[in-house]
Write a protein that holds these residues in place. Structure first.
Motif, PDB file in Angstrom:
ATOM      1  N   PHE A  44       0.836  -1.200   0.000  1.00  0.00           N
ATOM      2  CA  PHE A  44       0.000   0.000   0.000  1.00  0.00           C
ATOM      3  C   PHE A  44       0.870   1.249   0.000  1.00  0.00           C
ATOM      4  N   ASP A  47       1.229   6.485   2.903  1.00  0.00           N
ATOM      5  CA  ASP A  47       0.270   7.233   3.716  1.00  0.00           C
ATOM      6  C   ASP A  47      -0.914   6.378   4.186  1.00  0.00           C
ATOM      7  N   GLU A  48      -1.069   5.187   3.654  1.00  0.00           N
ATOM      8  CA  GLU A  48      -2.153   4.289   4.054  1.00  0.00           C
ATOM      9  C   GLU A  48      -1.684   3.176   4.984  1.00  0.00           C
ATOM     10  N   ARG A  49      -0.405   3.010   5.147  1.00  0.00           N
ATOM     11  CA  ARG A  49       0.129   1.827   5.829  1.00  0.00           C
ATOM     12  C   ARG A  49      -0.283   1.720   7.297  1.00  0.00           C
ATOM     13  N   LEU A  51      -2.972   2.880   8.811  1.00  0.00           N
ATOM     14  CA  LEU A  51      -4.381   2.497   8.866  1.00  0.00           C
ATOM     15  C   LEU A  51      -4.579   1.045   8.435  1.00  0.00           C
ATOM     16  N   ARG A  52      -3.869   0.616   7.399  1.00  0.00           N
ATOM     17  CA  ARG A  52      -3.959  -0.777   6.939  1.00  0.00           C
ATOM     18  C   ARG A  52      -3.408  -1.742   7.983  1.00  0.00           C
TER      19      ARG A  52
END
Length: 77
Positions: A44, A47-49, A51-52
């Motif tokens: 991912f 900037d999404e890591r 949250l993931r």
């Protein structure tokens, strides 16, 4: 991590309902779990890591811990 808090595991043959500290340390368990999460989130955007990773923990941590407990018990038999 003391094994287990899953009462069904006490019925595994050879354990006699007595559990002691597993061969693997809590640290090793956490390292394996962190490695699994890192491998998952690397696909991912950065900037999404975070949250993931939190979503992975929410979805998989309990099952991952159960698998680790079983694997640890098998290694002791």
């Amino acid at each position: 991590m003391n094994i287990p808090d899953d009462p069904t595991l006490r019925f595994l043959p050879g354990l006699g309902g007595h559990f002691s500290k597993p061969d693997f340390s809590d640290t090793e368990f956490l390292r394996q779990q962190v490695a699994e999460i890192e491998a998952y989130v690397e696909r991912f955007p950065s900037d999404e890591r975070e949250l993931r990773a939190l979503a992975w923990i929410e979805a998989n941590a309990s099952q991952y811990r159960q698998q680790w407990q079983i694997q640890t018990l098998k290694s002791r038999l």
